[in-house]
Scaffold this motif. Structure first.
Motif, PDB file in Angstrom:
ATOM      1  N   ASP A  88       0.810  -1.214   0.000  1.00  0.00           N
ATOM      2  CA  ASP A  88       0.000   0.000   0.000  1.00  0.00           C
ATOM      3  C   ASP A  88       0.848   1.271   0.000  1.00  0.00           C
ATOM      4  O   ASP A  88       0.418   2.294  -0.546  1.00  0.00           O
ATOM      5  CB  ASP A  88      -0.952  -0.015   1.192  1.00  0.00           C
ATOM      6  N   TYR A  89       2.028   1.208   0.577  1.00  0.00           N
ATOM      7  CA  TYR A  89       2.949   2.343   0.485  1.00  0.00           C
ATOM      8  C   TYR A  89       3.335   2.581  -0.974  1.00  0.00           C
ATOM      9  O   TYR A  89       3.304   3.717  -1.463  1.00  0.00           O
ATOM     10  CB  TYR A  89       4.196   2.070   1.323  1.00  0.00           C
ATOM     11  N   THR A  90       3.680   1.521  -1.682  1.00  0.00           N
ATOM     12  CA  THR A  90       4.071   1.624  -3.094  1.00  0.00           C
ATOM     13  C   THR A  90       2.895   2.073  -3.957  1.00  0.00           C
ATOM     14  O   THR A  90       3.051   2.937  -4.837  1.00  0.00           O
ATOM     15  CB  THR A  90       4.608   0.275  -3.600  1.00  0.00           C
ATOM     16  N   ILE A  91       1.717   1.488  -3.705  1.00  0.00           N
ATOM     17  CA  ILE A  91       0.517   1.882  -4.447  1.00  0.00           C
ATOM     18  C   ILE A  91       0.256   3.372  -4.256  1.00  0.00           C
ATOM     19  O   ILE A  91      -0.085   4.092  -5.217  1.00  0.00           O
ATOM     20  CB  ILE A  91      -0.704   1.065  -3.984  1.00  0.00           C
ATOM     21  N   GLY A  92       0.408   3.853  -3.033  1.00  0.00           N
ATOM     22  CA  GLY A  92       0.188   5.268  -2.754  1.00  0.00           C
ATOM     23  C   GLY A  92       1.134   6.161  -3.528  1.00  0.00           C
ATOM     24  O   GLY A  92       0.727   7.201  -4.074  1.00  0.00           O
ATOM     25  N   ILE A  93       2.415   5.759  -3.609  1.00  0.00           N
ATOM     26  CA  ILE A  93       3.408   6.529  -4.365  1.00  0.00           C
ATOM     27  C   ILE A  93       3.011   6.630  -5.837  1.00  0.00           C
ATOM     28  O   ILE A  93       3.034   7.723  -6.441  1.00  0.00           O
ATOM     29  CB  ILE A  93       4.806   5.889  -4.242  1.00  0.00           C
ATOM     30  N   TYR A  94       2.623   5.502  -6.415  1.00  0.00           N
ATOM     31  CA  TYR A  94       2.249   5.500  -7.837  1.00  0.00           C
ATOM     32  C   TYR A  94       0.938   6.245  -8.085  1.00  0.00           C
ATOM     33  O   TYR A  94       0.765   6.889  -9.128  1.00  0.00           O
ATOM     34  CB  TYR A  94       2.157   4.067  -8.355  1.00  0.00           C
ATOM     35  N   LEU A  95       0.001   6.154  -7.139  1.00  0.00           N
ATOM     36  CA  LEU A  95      -1.243   6.915  -7.281  1.00  0.00           C
ATOM     37  C   LEU A  95      -0.973   8.412  -7.265  1.00  0.00           C
ATOM     38  O   LEU A  95      -1.654   9.190  -7.964  1.00  0.00           O
ATOM     39  CB  LEU A  95      -2.217   6.558  -6.152  1.00  0.00           C
ATOM     40  N   GLY A  96       0.020   8.824  -6.506  1.00  0.00           N
ATOM     41  CA  GLY A  96       0.372  10.242  -6.452  1.00  0.00           C
ATOM     42  C   GLY A  96       0.974  10.749  -7.745  1.00  0.00           C
ATOM     43  O   GLY A  96       0.880  11.941  -8.061  1.00  0.00           O
ATOM     44  N   LYS A  97       1.579   9.847  -8.508  1.00  0.00           N
ATOM     45  CA  LYS A  97       2.226  10.240  -9.760  1.00  0.00           C
ATOM     46  C   LYS A  97       1.299  10.084 -10.966  1.00  0.00           C
ATOM     47  O   LYS A  97       1.449  10.806 -11.958  1.00  0.00           O
ATOM     48  CB  LYS A  97       3.486   9.390  -9.983  1.00  0.00           C
ATOM     49  N   GLU A  98       0.376   9.137 -10.878  1.00  0.00           N
ATOM     50  CA  GLU A  98      -0.454   8.798 -12.026  1.00  0.00           C
ATOM     51  C   GLU A  98      -1.662   9.733 -12.141  1.00  0.00           C
ATOM     52  O   GLU A  98      -2.313  10.059 -11.156  1.00  0.00           O
ATOM     53  CB  GLU A  98      -0.937   7.346 -11.900  1.00  0.00           C
ATOM     54  N   THR A  99      -1.950  10.167 -13.361  1.00  0.00           N
ATOM     55  CA  THR A  99      -3.082  11.070 -13.596  1.00  0.00           C
ATOM     56  C   THR A  99      -4.205  10.410 -14.398  1.00  0.00           C
ATOM     57  O   THR A  99      -5.340  10.873 -14.365  1.00  0.00           O
ATOM     58  CB  THR A  99      -2.619  12.326 -14.353  1.00  0.00           C
ATOM     59  N   LYS A 100      -3.903   9.346 -15.119  1.00  0.00           N
ATOM     60  CA  LYS A 100      -4.917   8.674 -15.920  1.00  0.00           C
ATOM     61  C   LYS A 100      -5.858   7.872 -15.016  1.00  0.00           C
ATOM     62  O   LYS A 100      -5.415   7.057 -14.209  1.00  0.00           O
ATOM     63  CB  LYS A 100      -4.272   7.746 -16.947  1.00  0.00           C
ATOM     64  N   SER A 102      -7.921   5.432 -15.657  1.00  0.00           N
ATOM     65  CA  SER A 102      -7.907   3.980 -15.876  1.00  0.00           C
ATOM     66  C   SER A 102      -6.759   3.313 -15.110  1.00  0.00           C
ATOM     67  O   SER A 102      -6.935   2.269 -14.476  1.00  0.00           O
ATOM     68  CB  SER A 102      -7.808   3.656 -17.361  1.00  0.00           C
ATOM     69  N   LYS A 103      -5.582   3.918 -15.173  1.00  0.00           N
ATOM     70  CA  LYS A 103      -4.426   3.339 -14.480  1.00  0.00           C
ATOM     71  C   LYS A 103      -4.552   3.493 -12.960  1.00  0.00           C
ATOM     72  O   LYS A 103      -4.104   2.628 -12.202  1.00  0.00           O
ATOM     73  CB  LYS A 103      -3.132   3.995 -14.981  1.00  0.00           C
ATOM     74  N   ARG A 104      -5.150   4.600 -12.539  1.00  0.00           N
ATOM     75  CA  ARG A 104      -5.372   4.797 -11.098  1.00  0.00           C
ATOM     76  C   ARG A 104      -6.327   3.727 -10.554  1.00  0.00           C
ATOM     77  O   ARG A 104      -6.149   3.215  -9.445  1.00  0.00           O
ATOM     78  CB  ARG A 104      -5.929   6.196 -10.827  1.00  0.00           C
ATOM     79  N   LYS A 105      -7.338   3.381 -11.359  1.00  0.00           N
ATOM     80  CA  LYS A 105      -8.271   2.334 -10.935  1.00  0.00           C
ATOM     81  C   LYS A 105      -7.569   0.989 -10.836  1.00  0.00           C
ATOM     82  O   LYS A 105      -7.835   0.203  -9.917  1.00  0.00           O
ATOM     83  CB  LYS A 105      -9.437   2.243 -11.923  1.00  0.00           C
ATOM     84  N   ILE A 106      -6.672   0.720 -11.773  1.00  0.00           N
ATOM     85  CA  ILE A 106      -5.921  -0.536 -11.730  1.00  0.00           C
ATOM     86  C   ILE A 106      -5.080  -0.605 -10.457  1.00  0.00           C
ATOM     87  O   ILE A 106      -5.041  -1.647  -9.772  1.00  0.00           O
ATOM     88  CB  ILE A 106      -5.021  -0.675 -12.973  1.00  0.00           C
ATOM     89  N   LEU A 107      -4.413   0.494 -10.125  1.00  0.00           N
ATOM     90  CA  LEU A 107      -3.596   0.529  -8.913  1.00  0.00           C
ATOM     91  C   LEU A 107      -4.453   0.302  -7.666  1.00  0.00           C
ATOM     92  O   LEU A 107      -4.068  -0.439  -6.757  1.00  0.00           O
ATOM     93  CB  LEU A 107      -2.874   1.874  -8.815  1.00  0.00           C
ATOM     94  N   LEU A 108      -5.615   0.938  -7.626  1.00  0.00           N
ATOM     95  CA  LEU A 108      -6.507   0.763  -6.481  1.00  0.00           C
ATOM     96  C   LEU A 108      -6.960  -0.685  -6.365  1.00  0.00           C
ATOM     97  O   LEU A 108      -6.980  -1.259  -5.254  1.00  0.00           O
ATOM     98  CB  LEU A 108      -7.719   1.685  -6.606  1.00  0.00           C
ATOM     99  N   TRP A 109      -7.296  -1.289  -7.493  1.00  0.00           N
ATOM    100  CA  TRP A 109      -7.777  -2.669  -7.459  1.00  0.00           C
ATOM    101  C   TRP A 109      -6.672  -3.641  -7.048  1.00  0.00           C
ATOM    102  O   TRP A 109      -6.937  -4.677  -6.431  1.00  0.00           O
ATOM    103  CB  TRP A 109      -8.367  -3.065  -8.803  1.00  0.00           C
ATOM    104  N   ILE A 110      -5.428  -3.311  -7.368  1.00  0.00           N
ATOM    105  CA  ILE A 110      -4.313  -4.144  -6.899  1.00  0.00           C
ATOM    106  C   ILE A 110      -4.270  -4.139  -5.375  1.00  0.00           C
ATOM    107  O   ILE A 110      -4.138  -5.187  -4.733  1.00  0.00           O
ATOM    108  CB  ILE A 110      -2.967  -3.638  -7.478  1.00  0.00           C
ATOM    109  N   SER A 111      -4.407  -2.950  -4.799  1.00  0.00           N
ATOM    110  CA  SER A 111      -4.421  -2.830  -3.335  1.00  0.00           C
ATOM    111  C   SER A 111      -5.586  -3.613  -2.734  1.00  0.00           C
ATOM    112  O   SER A 111      -5.421  -4.361  -1.762  1.00  0.00           O
ATOM    113  CB  SER A 111      -4.507  -1.357  -2.934  1.00  0.00           C
ATOM    114  N   ILE A 112      -6.772  -3.435  -3.320  1.00  0.00           N
ATOM    115  CA  ILE A 112      -7.967  -4.115  -2.798  1.00  0.00           C
ATOM    116  C   ILE A 112      -7.826  -5.629  -2.893  1.00  0.00           C
ATOM    117  O   ILE A 112      -8.099  -6.361  -1.930  1.00  0.00           O
ATOM    118  CB  ILE A 112      -9.225  -3.640  -3.548  1.00  0.00           C
ATOM    119  N   LEU A 113      -7.387  -6.122  -4.049  1.00  0.00           N
ATOM    120  CA  LEU A 113      -7.294  -7.565  -4.259  1.00  0.00           C
ATOM    121  C   LEU A 113      -6.217  -8.205  -3.398  1.00  0.00           C
ATOM    122  O   LEU A 113      -6.401  -9.319  -2.873  1.00  0.00           O
ATOM    123  CB  LEU A 113      -7.037  -7.862  -5.741  1.00  0.00           C
ATOM    124  N   VAL A 114      -5.089  -7.519  -3.238  1.00  0.00           N
ATOM    125  CA  VAL A 114      -4.022  -8.069  -2.399  1.00  0.00           C
ATOM    126  C   VAL A 114      -4.479  -8.165  -0.950  1.00  0.00           C
ATOM    127  O   VAL A 114      -4.354  -9.217  -0.307  1.00  0.00           O
ATOM    128  CB  VAL A 114      -2.737  -7.208  -2.500  1.00  0.00           C
TER     129      VAL A 114
END
Length: 478
Positions: free
Chosen positions: A60-72, A74-86
């Motif tokens: 979740d620390y890594t997901i948070g870092i990438y969410l802070g950088k990502e603006t799209k 679709s990709k933000r949703k993918i990152l969120l779903w990775i956190s949720i599924l893990v």
């Protein structure tokens, strides 16, 4: 490590002294000490499961870092779903694998096709539900742009593993707790005394009320077929106080301990058994989980907006999911379903927000109407608790069947006089302190100092006299 153990009585002062007298000049060292202390606290039970906390923290620390950088989006949703599924994947495996497997085998065999599959001997990690939901709140809030992602791994690790509330809550939001790890903490004597007072009350709830009620409850529930209806009612009522004293006692100890270290955790219980309807009860019971489901599941589903059909659907989803979260057993699902049935009429008639203030706010005693509503609400809650406590659905229905017969009006066979007296004292103290965050927060402030100190010493003596052997907290298994 249990709060009500000698181990914790040694552990806490050591961490406290190191925190305020060794690392107090360096915020990073303070946070690092909290991480180390939290891992020791959790690893005391089984060090192997520390890997789950570490992995969840890093993900979740890594997901948070990438969410802070990502603006799209679709990709933000993918990152969120990775956190949720893990996170939910770990929870589902450890908590529900055998439940789903056993029910699948049963359903498959029902159609005449026996299936040879073995359950796994899986140990449920203590507190996995609590830290899973806590770290998920971080990922979701960062995704929603309600929180800036942290680049401070130590602070984030301390947030995820903070030992006072690590294994049984309150489930803290990242927006509330995480920023507290960024700020320099200073020792405030008044806050520390307040924390110790809340710890004392939490230990009283757990060791005097809950554990002594548990002795009676176990006897009655394990031998329900041998007792009268009145005795079974007594067992159900005692369980209502057992689970309240046990769980809210843990929350009080957790909140009080956090105060010793300069942190403020949210109130988790607000005198729920003085509620006048089920909507009020759920605003006052396990507040951190109720509000979590409200904000992250109920409102995204549509909440109370839309058609009556959708409102009904949302209410049943929220309560059934809440029930299922409590354990891999159909009894918890029925418990959640029953509470949904209780709650739904209030919501559909717009009466779910009738009682927002504590009962008899500026009065000594409740009105007759309020008293009757309290008794009715407590009765409905206690009926639902039977399913929560029962081993199986059949056990619950047999227990309820045993209640409603001619023996309901008889004198109970089990007469735990000491416990009844303790409960009367407990309810009285809770009533007097119902306006505060916890019952003895300001109770006795107007008394003369010797009387007030005598009251505190009396609680300590009762804890020593009536405490049983170290008993785990009920919610450790959830």
């Amino acid at each position: 490590m249990l709060f009500n153990s000698i181990d914790f009585a040694i552990f806490l002062p050591i961490v406290f002294l190191l925190y305020w007298f060794v690392t107090n000049k360096n915020l990073k060292l303070q946070n690092l000490l909290i991480v180390i202390a939290s891992y020791v606290f959790y690893g005391w039970w089984d060090w192997r499961f520390l890997s789950l906390i570490v992995f969840s923290t890093l993900v979740d620390y890594t997901i948070g870092i990438y969410l802070g950088k990502e603006t799209k989006t679709s990709k933000r949703k993918i990152l969120l779903w990775i956190s949720i599924l893990v996170n939910l994947g770990f929870l589902a495996f450890f908590k529900y694998y055998n439940f789903f497997l056993d029910n699948f085998i049963t359903a498959y065999s029902f159609f005449g096709h026996p299936l040879d599959a073995r359950s796994l001997n899986i140990i449920l990690p203590v507190g996995i539900s609590f830290y899973t939901f806590q770290t998920l709140s971080y990922s979701i809030d960062v995704y929603r742009n309600k929180l800036e992602p942290t680049k401070n791994l130590i602070a984030f690790g301390a947030f995820v593993s903070f030992f006072p509330q690590l294994v049984a809550g309150p489930i803290e939001r990242a927006t509330n707790l995480l920023p507290q790890f960024y700020k320099k903490r200073t020792f405030v004597y008044h806050n520390a005394v307040n924390g110790l007072r809340q710890i004392l009350w939490g230990l009283f709830k757990k060791m005097v009320i809950a554990d002594n009620c548990a002795t009676v409850v176990n006897t009655i529930f394990d031998n329900h077929q041998d007792y009268s209806g009145s005795t079974l009612v007594l067992g159900a009522v005692f369980f209502a106080f057992q689970i309240y004293g046990d769980f809210s006692g843990y929350s009080d100890i957790a909140i009080g301990t956090a105060r010793l270290f300069g942190f403020n955790l949210m109130q988790n219980f607000a005198f729920p058994y003085f509620s006048r309807d089920m909507a009020e009860f759920w605003r006052r019971w396990h507040i951190s989980l109720s509000t979590w489901f409200r904000d992250y599941l109920y409102i995204p589903l549509g909440g109370s907006r839309g058609s009556k059909t959708k409102v009904i659907r949302n209410v049943f989803i929220i309560f059934i999911v809440s029930g299922f979260l409590h354990g891999a057993n159909w009894t918890f699902i029925v418990w959640g379903l029953l509470n949904a049935i209780y709650f739904l009429p209030l919501l559909l008639t717009n009466n779910n927000r009738n009682h927002l203030e504590i009962v008899a706010l500026n009065k000594k005693w409740p009105s007759l109407k309020s008293l009757l509503l309290i008794v009715l609400t407590f009765g409905l809650t206690t009926l639902a608790w039977i399913f929560f406590r029962a081993e199986t659905i059949t056990h619950a229905f047999l227990y309820i069947k045993g209640v409603f017969n001619k023996s309901l009006l008889s004198i109970p066979e089990v007469r735990p006089t000491n416990v009844l007296i303790l409960l009367v004292v407990f309810i009285g103290i809770e009533w007097l302190g119902r306006r505060d965050e916890y019952a003895i927060e300001t109770l006795g402030f107007k008394w003369k100092r010797p009387i007030r100190l005598g009251f505190y010493y009396a609680l300590v003596i009762l804890i020593l006299l009536f405490s049983r052997n170290e008993k785990t907290f009920i919610y450790f298994q959830f």
